[in-house]
Design an enzyme around this catalytic site. Structure first.
Site, PDB file in Angstrom:
ATOM      1  N   LYS A 189       0.866  -1.183   0.000  1.00  0.00           N
ATOM      2  CA  LYS A 189       0.000   0.000   0.000  1.00  0.00           C
ATOM      3  C   LYS A 189       0.905   1.236   0.000  1.00  0.00           C
ATOM      4  CE  LYS A 189      -2.808   3.283   1.439  1.00  0.00           C
ATOM      5  NZ  LYS A 189      -1.920   4.370   1.000  1.00  0.00           N
ATOM      6  N   THR A 246      -0.411   6.614  13.011  1.00  0.00           N
ATOM      7  CA  THR A 246      -0.834   5.454  12.213  1.00  0.00           C
ATOM      8  C   THR A 246      -0.262   4.168  12.808  1.00  0.00           C
ATOM      9  OG1 THR A 246      -0.976   6.855  10.258  1.00  0.00           O
ATOM     10  CG2 THR A 246      -0.900   4.488   9.885  1.00  0.00           C
ATOM     11  N   GLU A 265       8.410   1.335  11.850  1.00  0.00           N
ATOM     12  CA  GLU A 265       9.491   2.326  11.758  1.00  0.00           C
ATOM     13  C   GLU A 265       8.800   3.675  11.778  1.00  0.00           C
ATOM     14  OE1 GLU A 265      12.542   1.218  11.511  1.00  0.00           O
ATOM     15  OE2 GLU A 265      12.114  -0.848  10.959  1.00  0.00           O
ATOM     16  N   CYS A 300      12.997  10.587   7.890  1.00  0.00           N
ATOM     17  CA  CYS A 300      12.699  10.175   9.268  1.00  0.00           C
ATOM     18  C   CYS A 300      13.902  10.366  10.181  1.00  0.00           C
ATOM     19  CB  CYS A 300      12.164   8.751   9.314  1.00  0.00           C
ATOM     20  SG  CYS A 300      13.246   7.551   8.567  1.00  0.00           S
ATOM     21  N   GLU A 398       7.790  15.950  15.819  1.00  0.00           N
ATOM     22  CA  GLU A 398       8.394  15.875  14.490  1.00  0.00           C
ATOM     23  C   GLU A 398       7.653  16.835  13.547  1.00  0.00           C
ATOM     24  OE1 GLU A 398       7.781  12.182  12.248  1.00  0.00           O
ATOM     25  OE2 GLU A 398       9.926  12.237  11.801  1.00  0.00           O
TER      26      GLU A 398
HETATM   27  P1  ADP Z   1       1.832  10.997   6.979  1.00  0.00           P
HETATM   28  O1  ADP Z   1       0.900  11.688   7.953  1.00  0.00           O
HETATM   29  O2  ADP Z   1       3.197  11.546   7.022  1.00  0.00           O
HETATM   30  O3  ADP Z   1       1.282  10.877   5.600  1.00  0.00           O
HETATM   31  P2  ADP Z   1       1.001   8.369   7.669  1.00  0.00           P
HETATM   32  O4  ADP Z   1       1.434   7.520   8.795  1.00  0.00           O
HETATM   33  O5  ADP Z   1      -0.392   8.894   7.702  1.00  0.00           O
HETATM   34  O6  ADP Z   1       2.036   9.537   7.550  1.00  0.00           O
HETATM   35  O7  ADP Z   1       1.194   7.623   6.280  1.00  0.00           O
HETATM   36  C1  ADP Z   1       2.055   6.535   6.058  1.00  0.00           C
HETATM   37  C2  ADP Z   1       1.299   5.447   5.334  1.00  0.00           C
HETATM   38  O8  ADP Z   1       0.258   4.979   6.190  1.00  0.00           O
HETATM   39  C3  ADP Z   1       0.600   5.891   4.044  1.00  0.00           C
HETATM   40  O9  ADP Z   1       0.726   4.869   3.077  1.00  0.00           O
HETATM   41  C4  ADP Z   1      -0.820   6.076   4.476  1.00  0.00           C
HETATM   42  O10 ADP Z   1      -1.748   5.917   3.423  1.00  0.00           O
HETATM   43  C5  ADP Z   1      -0.960   4.949   5.485  1.00  0.00           C
HETATM   44  N1  ADP Z   1      -2.067   5.143   6.445  1.00  0.00           N
HETATM   45  C6  ADP Z   1      -2.571   6.304   6.914  1.00  0.00           C
HETATM   46  N2  ADP Z   1      -3.591   6.077   7.763  1.00  0.00           N
HETATM   47  C7  ADP Z   1      -3.745   4.732   7.855  1.00  0.00           C
HETATM   48  C8  ADP Z   1      -4.626   3.859   8.573  1.00  0.00           C
HETATM   49  N3  ADP Z   1      -5.573   4.329   9.368  1.00  0.00           N
HETATM   50  N4  ADP Z   1      -4.474   2.526   8.421  1.00  0.00           N
HETATM   51  C9  ADP Z   1      -3.515   2.020   7.625  1.00  0.00           C
HETATM   52  N5  ADP Z   1      -2.664   2.796   6.902  1.00  0.00           N
HETATM   53  C10 ADP Z   1      -2.777   4.131   7.005  1.00  0.00           C
END
Ligand code: ADP
Length: 494
Positions: A189, A246, A265, A300, A398
């Site tokens: 994903k 997340t 990570e 990161c 961050e």
């Molecule tokens: P950022 O806020 O920097 O975009 P995220 O942690 O939201 O960081 O994004 C990292 C990855 O996690 C992306 O691929 C995003 O689509 C995915 N992601 C975000 N929210 C969720 C969720 N609730 N469940 C699973 N994956 C998620």
């Protein structure tokens, strides 16, 4: 060397809409929905990608489950898996410039770095793990006479890999390389704002001979498709790079579903500690600037907190400000650019909010503005904030942007206290000519990696991971295999 003629040609080339990759074929979203892919270079729509649905996520997970269970990949001779992966690495290299430019148009990273850190590093990573495929052995345990204890190392099953937008190919390959080499199948994903290159390399994997269903990609929103993968009973292992928020949701999803293992990570607020006896202050200035401002701080391990011993603080900050003024901000497809575009308008706004808050608290700010707004793109000046108090949000949270928080300290004990004064523990830097002090600091700083008299350098052969709230696992090095291989004991009476 970059082929600049080709780069200019690719800069405006039309981009084919992305697709999910399921069972070896391109697919649209089950309901036909799409998301616009906005380029941070100028705010225009580059192309579209499927806005994945819950059914799409279920379909990729089920397909990867079938592909694992029938042994079409894990059942191959290791050398056969190796040959497919090596061919894949070669195809990625052959398409490196096209992939790099596509990635830059999608996520805004400077091309000079993106070319090396994205396709070339991804190819090197896949090759590294491919070459290790047929060198992984089980064990015979030293058990009592009349018994035989065999320890097998078996592929862990279906891996859900959820990856971020800052270095999609590099970080993607850190997961895909060892997972596929180990014999797992993968559901990938990509992040909403950096999906195009990962879809493209999944197509190259098929071209290299990876069997259908072994690597599926589903594009769309994290809260929809990511959420479904995290809750899927078809997924055995979840590997993730992204935000702490997340990461927490993924742990909850595991608990609420099938207790899949979750390897995280997460972010950092990494201290870069400059002592007055640093061997070369000019080098420290240059490397520290690069350590926070490359990829507009969207790294990161960025050294986002600069801690400087008080006796050299003012000199160091003055030189740093001068150096930063010479950094070219702007078009990331210009090889001379030092800081390209911020990935999204949302991220840019978050960065600016941090700066405004610091100003409001009376901190001194150098830089800090959105620039080149007339291009329609998302550009921000490298920003230095001095006089930051350890209690400030800027010292604890961050930003993931080009904003450096600077504080002064007196002596080693205070340096350690400040360095360890956040919830994070990913990376750190120490600048000193005193070997004893360097070793003391390495031991006392809680972080996954500590750099001495440099910042940010690394190699595929060493692990990268964090402690505290920066994560619970490691990418890179042969240790990465541990996530994708289960131990199984065979106990035999002789
Ligand atoms: P950022 O806020 O920097 O975009 P995220 O942690 O939201 O960081 O994004 C990292 C990855 O996690 C992306 O691929 C995003 O689509 C995915 N992601 C975000 N929210 C969720 C969720 N609730 N469940 C699973 N994956 C998620």
């Amino acid at each position: 060397m970059l082929d600049t003629d080709r780069l200019e040609l690719l800069r405006h080339a039309p981009v084919t809409p992305a697709a999910h990759i399921i069972d070896g074929a391109r697919r649209d979203a089950s309901d036909g929905g799409t998301l616009d892919v906005i380029s941070p270079l100028d705010g225009t729509t580059l192309t579209t990608m499927p806005k994945g649905t819950v059914e799409d996520a279920r379909a990729v997970c089920a397909s990867a489950r079938r592909a694992f269970d029938d042994g079409r990949w894990s059942g191959l001779a290791p050398a056969a898996r190796k040959s497919v992966l090596l061919k894949w690495a070669r195809l990625i290299e052959e398409n490196a410039l096209d992939l790099a430019v596509l990635g830059v148009r999608d996520n805004g990273t400077e091309i000079g770095m993106a070319y090396k850190a994205e396709p070339l590093s991804a190819a090197a990573t896949i090759r590294y793990y491919a070459e290790a495929v047929d060198k992984i052995f089980g064990e015979i345990a030293p058990t009592a006479p009349g018994t035989l204890g065999l320890v097998h190392r078996e592929p862990a099953g279906v891996v859900g890999a959820i990856v971020p937008w800052n270095f999609p190919l590099m970080i993607g390959a850190w997961k895909l390389g060892p997972a596929l080499a180990a014999g797992c199948t993968v559901v990938l994903k990509p992040a909403e704002t950096a999906s195009l290159t990962l879809v493209r390399i999944a197509e190259l994997a098929l071209e290299a001979g990876l069997p259908a269903g072994v690597l599926n990609v589903v594009t769309g929103e994290g809260a929809v498709v990511g959420h479904e993968i995290a809750h899927s009973h078809d997924v055995d292992v979840l590997v993730f790079t992204g935000s702490g928020a997340t990461g927490r949701r993924l742990l909850e999803a595991s608990a609420a579903s099938n207790l899949k293992r979750v390897h995280l990570e997460l972010g950092g607020k990494s201290p870069n500690v400059v002592f007055a006896d640093a061997p070369d202050l000019d080098e420290a200035v240059k490397v520290s600037a690069n350590g926070i401002f490359r990829n507009s701080g969207q790294v990161c391990v960025a050294g986002s907190r600069l801690l400087v011993e008080r006796s050299v603080h003012d000199t160091f900050v003055a030189r740093l400000a001068e150096h930063v003024r010479s950094m070219k901000v702007g078009d990331p497809l210009d090889p001379a650019t030092a800081a390209g575009a911020v990935n999204s308008l949302r991220q840019l706004q978050q960065n600016l909010d941090f700066v405004e808050e610091a100003r409001g608290l009376g901190r001194q700010v150098v830089g800090g503005a959105r620039v080149l707004e007339d291009t329609g793109g998302y550009y921000m000046e490298p920003t230095i904030v001095t006089g930051v108090d350890p209690a400030d949000r800027l010292a604890r949270e961050e930003v993931f942007g080009p904003v450096l928080a600077v504080s002064a300290f007196d002596g080693e004990a205070e340096a350690v206290e400040l360095a360890n004064g956040t919830d994070y523990g990913l990376s750190a830097g120490i600048w000193t000519a005193d070997l004893g002090r360097a070793h003391r600091m390495i031991r006392r700083i809680r972080a996954g990696v500590v750099h001495v008299n440099t910042y940010g350098g690394s190699d595929l052969t060493v692990p990268l991971g964090g402690v505290k709230q920066s994560g619970n696992s490691h990418d890179k090095s042969l240790h990465a295999f541990d996530k994708y291989l289960d131990l199984k004991t065979a106990w035999i009476k002789l």
